[in-house]
Write a protein that holds these residues in place. Structure first.
Motif, PDB file in Angstrom:
ATOM      1  N   THR A 146       0.643  -1.551  -0.115  1.00 14.16           N
ATOM      2  CA  THR A 146      -0.063  -0.217  -0.019  1.00 14.16           C
ATOM      3  C   THR A 146       0.938   1.321  -0.124  1.00 14.16           C
ATOM      4  OG1 THR A 146      -0.020   0.435   2.190  1.00 14.16           O
ATOM      5  CG2 THR A 146      -1.903  -1.141   1.423  1.00 14.16           C
ATOM      6  N   PHE A 147       0.088   2.154  -0.581  1.00 17.69           N
ATOM      7  CA  PHE A 147       1.289   3.535  -0.619  1.00 17.69           C
ATOM      8  C   PHE A 147      -0.394   4.800  -0.004  1.00 17.69           C
ATOM      9  CE2 PHE A 147      -0.657   2.706  -4.839  1.00 17.69           C
ATOM     10  CZ  PHE A 147      -0.759   4.214  -5.459  1.00 17.69           C
ATOM     11  N   THR A 148       0.577   5.569   0.016  1.00 21.62           N
ATOM     12  CA  THR A 148      -0.445   7.173   0.863  1.00 21.62           C
ATOM     13  C   THR A 148       0.433   7.967  -0.060  1.00 21.62           C
ATOM     14  OG1 THR A 148      -0.915   5.535   2.794  1.00 21.62           O
ATOM     15  CG2 THR A 148      -1.188   8.610   1.966  1.00 21.62           C
ATOM     16  N   ILE A 149      -0.473   8.857  -0.429  1.00 24.02           N
ATOM     17  CA  ILE A 149       0.581  10.021  -1.510  1.00 24.02           C
ATOM     18  C   ILE A 149       0.451  11.405  -0.968  1.00 24.02           C
ATOM     19  CG2 ILE A 149      -0.123  11.383  -3.535  1.00 24.02           C
ATOM     20  CD1 ILE A 149       0.637   8.671  -4.477  1.00 24.02           C
ATOM     21  N   LYS A 150       2.370  11.467  -1.172  1.00 26.26           N
ATOM     22  CA  LYS A 150       2.497  13.000  -0.434  1.00 26.26           C
ATOM     23  C   LYS A 150       2.572  14.098  -1.684  1.00 26.26           C
ATOM     24  CE  LYS A 150       3.467  12.341   3.933  1.00 26.26           C
ATOM     25  NZ  LYS A 150       4.867  12.546   5.161  1.00 26.26           N
ATOM     26  N   THR A 151       2.094  15.537  -1.645  1.00 27.63           N
ATOM     27  CA  THR A 151       2.005  16.566  -2.641  1.00 27.63           C
ATOM     28  C   THR A 151       3.501  17.158  -1.503  1.00 27.63           C
ATOM     29  OG1 THR A 151       0.819  16.358  -3.450  1.00 27.63           O
ATOM     30  CG2 THR A 151       2.098  17.617  -4.109  1.00 27.63           C
ATOM     31  N   ALA A 152       4.900  17.217  -1.990  1.00 28.65           N
ATOM     32  CA  ALA A 152       5.911  18.791  -1.550  1.00 28.65           C
ATOM     33  C   ALA A 152       5.230  18.500   0.224  1.00 28.65           C
ATOM     34  CB  ALA A 152       5.160  19.481  -1.585  1.00 28.65           C
ATOM     35  N   ASP A 153       5.704  16.903   0.231  1.00 25.31           N
ATOM     36  CA  ASP A 153       5.667  17.058   1.892  1.00 25.31           C
ATOM     37  C   ASP A 153       4.466  16.907   2.955  1.00 25.31           C
ATOM     38  OD1 ASP A 153       8.664  16.082   2.051  1.00 25.31           O
ATOM     39  OD2 ASP A 153       8.795  17.906   2.329  1.00 25.31           O
ATOM     40  N   ARG A 154       3.548  17.204   2.036  1.00 24.13           N
ATOM     41  CA  ARG A 154       2.249  17.264   2.628  1.00 24.13           C
ATOM     42  C   ARG A 154       1.305  16.048   1.929  1.00 24.13           C
ATOM     43  NH1 ARG A 154      -0.538  22.223  -0.399  1.00 24.13           N
ATOM     44  NH2 ARG A 154      -2.424  21.686   0.849  1.00 24.13           N
ATOM     45  N   SER A 155      -0.024  15.477   3.022  1.00 26.37           N
ATOM     46  CA  SER A 155      -0.632  14.712   2.539  1.00 26.37           C
ATOM     47  C   SER A 155      -1.658  15.023   1.734  1.00 26.37           C
ATOM     48  CB  SER A 155      -1.071  13.869   3.805  1.00 26.37           C
ATOM     49  OG  SER A 155      -0.428  13.745   4.499  1.00 26.37           O
ATOM     50  N   GLY A 156      -2.161  13.983   0.775  1.00 23.79           N
ATOM     51  CA  GLY A 156      -2.561  14.432  -0.724  1.00 23.79           C
ATOM     52  C   GLY A 156      -2.079  14.951  -1.698  1.00 23.79           C
ATOM     53  N   ILE A 157      -3.523  14.980  -2.729  1.00 23.95           N
ATOM     54  CA  ILE A 157      -2.657  15.996  -4.054  1.00 23.95           C
ATOM     55  C   ILE A 157      -4.159  16.293  -4.656  1.00 23.95           C
ATOM     56  CG2 ILE A 157      -4.380  13.168  -5.064  1.00 23.95           C
ATOM     57  CD1 ILE A 157      -2.326  13.033  -7.293  1.00 23.95           C
ATOM     58  N   GLU A 158      -3.379  17.274  -5.711  1.00 20.31           N
ATOM     59  CA  GLU A 158      -4.656  18.084  -6.476  1.00 20.31           C
ATOM     60  C   GLU A 158      -5.788  17.088  -7.323  1.00 20.31           C
ATOM     61  OE1 GLU A 158      -2.178  21.459  -8.534  1.00 20.31           O
ATOM     62  OE2 GLU A 158      -0.741  19.959  -7.595  1.00 20.31           O
ATOM     63  N   ALA A 159      -6.685  17.949  -7.669  1.00 23.24           N
ATOM     64  CA  ALA A 159      -7.826  17.588  -8.083  1.00 23.24           C
ATOM     65  C   ALA A 159      -7.059  16.865  -9.147  1.00 23.24           C
ATOM     66  CB  ALA A 159      -9.135  17.670  -8.297  1.00 23.24           C
ATOM     67  N   GLY A 160      -7.549  16.481 -10.580  1.00 28.69           N
ATOM     68  CA  GLY A 160      -6.959  15.578 -11.654  1.00 28.69           C
ATOM     69  C   GLY A 160      -6.682  14.602 -11.792  1.00 28.69           C
ATOM     70  N   ALA A 161      -6.495  14.838 -13.322  1.00 27.47           N
ATOM     71  CA  ALA A 161      -5.893  13.538 -14.431  1.00 27.47           C
ATOM     72  C   ALA A 161      -4.401  12.876 -14.253  1.00 27.47           C
ATOM     73  CB  ALA A 161      -6.645  13.141 -15.723  1.00 27.47           C
ATOM     74  N   TRP A 162      -4.142  12.054 -13.376  1.00 29.38           N
ATOM     75  CA  TRP A 162      -2.477  11.987 -13.352  1.00 29.38           C
ATOM     76  C   TRP A 162      -1.914  10.694 -14.402  1.00 29.38           C
ATOM     77  CZ3 TRP A 162       0.405  15.440 -10.126  1.00 29.38           C
ATOM     78  CH2 TRP A 162      -0.542  16.645  -9.653  1.00 29.38           C
ATOM     79  N   LEU A 163      -0.952  11.055 -14.882  1.00 30.54           N
ATOM     80  CA  LEU A 163      -0.227   9.543 -15.340  1.00 30.54           C
ATOM     81  C   LEU A 163       0.821   8.773 -13.912  1.00 30.54           C
ATOM     82  CD1 LEU A 163       1.590  11.160 -18.402  1.00 30.54           C
ATOM     83  CD2 LEU A 163      -0.335   9.988 -18.472  1.00 30.54           C
TER      84      LEU A 163
END
Length: 137
Positions: free
Chosen positions: A64-81
């Protein structure tokens, strides 16, 4: 003082939780000591996502994994590769301790364009589809 605080709104993007699981040949990808495993995401510009960030989630021993963005939990809304990196770091047994890490999965999964892995993030999408990869033979 009021004049200085008027423009102090947060310029940080709104982030949404995103977690998932990676399977290798049908079983959870389970990195061992000396191995590095993570999922990394890149904005899908063709789908209108212009985020400059590369969100990442370390893959745990249960896959399992949990996404972080620039050391903050979560991700911006949108489509991702997405891409999966699973590699063995050089160890004491290696003749060259400065050798690059050795990939443990088929190379295509380690590239954004070649992996075929995609995810849509947002308030109604807290879980990524299971990412399936194949072991390098």
């Amino acid at each position: 003082m009021l004049g200085l605080s008027a423009g102090c709104g947060s310029s940080e993007p709104r982030l949404y939780p995103l977690s998932g699981k990676v399977a290798m040949d049908g079983a959870p990808l389970a990195p061992k000591p000396g191995e590095t495993a993570f999922v990394e995401l890149s904005a899908d510009a063709k789908a209108g996502n212009t985020s400059p960030h590369l969100p990442r989630g370390v893959i745990g021993t249960d896959g399992t994994f949990t996404i972080k963005t620039a050391d903050r939990s979560g991700i911006e809304a949108g489509a991702w590769l997405a891409r999966v990196v699973y590699q063995k770091e050089p160890g004491a047994e290696d003749k060259n301790p400065y050798a690059p890490p050795k990939s443990l999965i088929v190379k295509k999964y380690s590239t954004f364009d070649g992996s075929g892995l995609r995810v849509t993030a947002g308030p109604d999408s807290p879980t990524a589809p299971e990412f399936a990869v194949s072991k390098l033979r």
